[in-house]
Design an enzyme around this catalytic site. Structure first.
Site, short mmCIF file in Angstrom:
data_model
loop_
_atom_site.label_atom_id
_atom_site.label_comp_id
_atom_site.label_asym_id
_atom_site.label_seq_id
_atom_site.Cartn_x
_atom_site.Cartn_y
_atom_site.Cartn_z
N GLU A 1 0.81 -1.23 0.00
CA GLU A 1 0.00 0.00 0.00
C GLU A 1 0.83 1.28 0.00
O GLU A 1 0.62 2.18 0.81
CB GLU A 1 -0.96 -0.02 1.19
CG GLU A 1 -1.85 -1.24 1.17
CD GLU A 1 -2.76 -1.38 2.41
OE1 GLU A 1 -2.75 -0.49 3.26
OE2 GLU A 1 -3.48 -2.40 2.48
N GLU B 1 -5.57 -10.83 -1.56
CA GLU B 1 -6.41 -10.66 -0.35
C GLU B 1 -7.89 -10.66 -0.71
O GLU B 1 -8.66 -9.82 -0.22
CB GLU B 1 -6.03 -9.36 0.36
CG GLU B 1 -4.55 -9.24 0.71
CD GLU B 1 -4.19 -7.98 1.48
OE1 GLU B 1 -5.10 -7.32 2.03
OE2 GLU B 1 -2.99 -7.64 1.51
O1 G3I Z 1 -4.34 -9.32 18.85
C1 G3I Z 1 -4.88 -8.12 19.43
C2 G3I Z 1 -5.67 -8.43 20.66
O2 G3I Z 1 -4.83 -8.97 21.62
C3 G3I Z 1 -6.33 -7.13 21.15
O3 G3I Z 1 -7.16 -7.42 22.24
C4 G3I Z 1 -7.17 -6.50 20.05
C5 G3I Z 1 -7.77 -5.16 20.47
O4 G3I Z 1 -7.97 -4.29 19.39
O5 G3I Z 1 -6.34 -6.26 18.93
C6 G3I Z 1 -5.77 -7.46 18.41
O6 G3I Z 1 -4.99 -7.13 17.29
C7 G3I Z 1 -5.68 -6.74 16.13
C8 G3I Z 1 -5.24 -7.68 15.01
O7 G3I Z 1 -5.81 -7.28 13.79
C9 G3I Z 1 -5.65 -9.15 15.28
O8 G3I Z 1 -7.04 -9.26 15.27
C10 G3I Z 1 -5.28 -5.31 15.77
O9 G3I Z 1 -5.81 -4.42 16.73
C11 G3I Z 1 -5.82 -4.94 14.40
O10 G3I Z 1 -5.31 -3.68 14.00
C12 G3I Z 1 -5.38 -6.00 13.38
O11 G3I Z 1 -5.99 -5.68 12.16
C13 G3I Z 1 -5.40 -6.26 11.02
C14 G3I Z 1 -5.05 -5.13 10.03
O12 G3I Z 1 -4.60 -5.69 8.81
C15 G3I Z 1 -3.96 -4.19 10.58
O13 G3I Z 1 -2.74 -4.87 10.74
C16 G3I Z 1 -6.38 -7.25 10.41
O14 G3I Z 1 -6.54 -8.37 11.29
C17 G3I Z 1 -5.86 -7.72 9.07
O15 G3I Z 1 -6.86 -8.52 8.44
C18 G3I Z 1 -5.54 -6.52 8.19
O16 G3I Z 1 -5.00 -7.00 6.98
C19 G3I Z 1 -4.77 -6.02 5.97
C20 G3I Z 1 -3.55 -6.43 5.19
O17 G3I Z 1 -2.45 -6.61 6.06
C21 G3I Z 1 -3.22 -5.38 4.12
N1 G3I Z 1 -4.36 -5.13 3.26
C22 G3I Z 1 -5.62 -4.83 3.94
C23 G3I Z 1 -5.94 -5.92 4.96
C24 G3I Z 1 -7.28 -5.67 5.63
O18 G3I Z 1 -7.23 -4.46 6.34
#
Ligand code: G3I
Length: 342
Positions: free
Chosen positions: A133, A249
């Site tokens: 991105e 994705e």
């Molecule tokens: O694991 C912690 C947990 O311990 C905590 O209680 C909770 C509270 O918010 O957060 C958890 O972590 C989250 C993690 O996902 C696991 O669920 C993060 O906050 C959250 O920001 C994270 O979001 C991920 C996001 O990327 C940001 O990294 C999504 O799962 C993931 O599907 C998403 O993937 C992205 C690709 O990397 C790039 N393209 C878009 C795609 C979708 O947004």
């Protein structure tokens, strides 16, 4: 679940069918996963915040568990992602004595991170989303004005590819982004990618994320009557640069992306599930038509209960974007994909 036909087998010799993975999915659906896919991407555990939460402290354990599962089942692994403007550890832009890190230090940190991570997975990760991105959302700019960009300048992108290539000369290196079949963003990105190619940067492929909806083939609520044409035009344009294409994705939301007030559904109607099946078929068949260029399709997740779209763009709104429901049962989209005629 092994009595189901397998998507990986259905498309064998056409392209890989893969899914993004995490420990929860692996715990709940190991047989389904091993049977349906021939590759994985780790969803979050290979991001910088997970791999190097504190400077010099590399935590590969979670990602290693997923990679070991893949190796044990002869599945391929895509690495996601060496560089992003999100999912960063708190220390990365901080100087040791407070304030912002200087450029020479940040260059060292960047090279060390990429080199250590790519070396660790050498021979296991066959393709990397080197950068994720990096294209700006603003239509008057090409590159996103991230903190990486502000401190290091635009050369950090070609350098990332060089660091990764040096650490594993056999790995395929990708630029990965969203909305890049949309003609406006596609046409802003193409000349930039051409410049990278022409100057000898070791970039081998383009990752089309494909977070799409029932209503548009990107995260922009513009009606697009012909998904196949837009995707095909993009595939051909990227292929013309000599890049291979991975769909990295894929998921198909039941809601428009930008209209956050769309009526909330209790469950998807048969009509919506049917439209979703058609949209999945549009993507798979268009890619199959260009299987000389498109080598892999990855869905972002496996089952509807564990999808990021239950939290985004509306927190807590249930969505049904994948081909398996919240219990791991096949949806109409699954049956449409495996009934493909050879
Ligand atoms: O694991 C912690 C947990 O311990 C905590 O209680 C909770 C509270 O918010 O957060 C958890 O972590 C989250 C993690 O996902 C696991 O669920 C993060 O906050 C959250 O920001 C994270 O979001 C991920 C996001 O990327 C940001 O990294 C999504 O799962 C993931 O599907 C998403 O993937 C992205 C690709 O990397 C790039 N393209 C878009 C795609 C979708 O947004």
């Amino acid at each position: 679940m092994t009595e189901l036909p397998s998507m990986a087998q259905t498309y064998s010799g056409v392209f890989d069918v893969c899914a993004s993975m995490n420990l929860e999915l692996l715990k709940r659906y190991p047989d389904l996963i091993a049977h349906q896919y021939n590759g994985i991407t780790t969803d979050n555990p290979m991001k910088m915040s997970a791999i190097q939460p504190r400077e010099g402290e590399f935590t590969f354990e979670t990602a290693d568990t997923l990679v070991s599962f893949a190796m044990a089942h002869k599945m391929r692994v895509r690495g996601h992602t060496l560089n992003w403007y999100q999912a960063l550890p708190g220390w990365i832009f901080k100087a040791k004595n407070g304030g912002e890190v200087d450029a020479p230090t940040l260059w060292r940190r960047l090279e060390n991170h990429v080199t250590t991570q790519v070396r660790h997975y050498r021979g296991k990760v066959y393709a990397w989303d080197v950068i994720n991105e990096a294209t700006a959302d603003e239509t008057d700019k090409v590159l996103r004005q991230s903190t990486w960009m502000r401190i290091l300048g635009p050369t950090y992108i070609p350098k990332l590819f060089e660091f990764a290539h040096k650490a594993d000369p056999d790995a395929l290196l990708f630029y990965n982004d969203y909305n890049i079949v949309h003609p406006e963003k596609r046409d802003r990105l193409l000349p930039y990618l051409k410049e990278l190619k022409d100057s000898g940067v070791p970039i081998h492929g383009i990752g089309i994320q494909a977070h799409i909806t029932l209503f548009a083939p990107h995260q922009i609520d513009e009606p697009a009557p012909d998904y196949r044409k837009l995707l095909e035009d993009a595939i051909l344009a990227y292929a013309k640069l000599g890049l291979i294409v991975h769909i990295t994705e894929l998921d198909i939301s039941m809601y428009p992306y930008q209209d956050l007030n769309a009526r909330v559904l209790k469950e998807p109607t048969p009509e919506l599930l049917e439209l979703q099946a058609k949209r999945y078929e549009d993507v798979f068949e268009t890619c199959a038509k260009h299987s000389d260029v498109v080598k892999s399709i990855t869905t972002w997740g496996v089952t509807d209960d564990l999808t990021w779209l239950n939290e985004f763009p509306v927190k807590g709104r249930t969505n049904w974007p994948l081909v398996f429901d919240g219990h791991g049962n096949p949806k109409p989209a699954f049956w449409r994909l495996v009934k493909r005629k050879a």
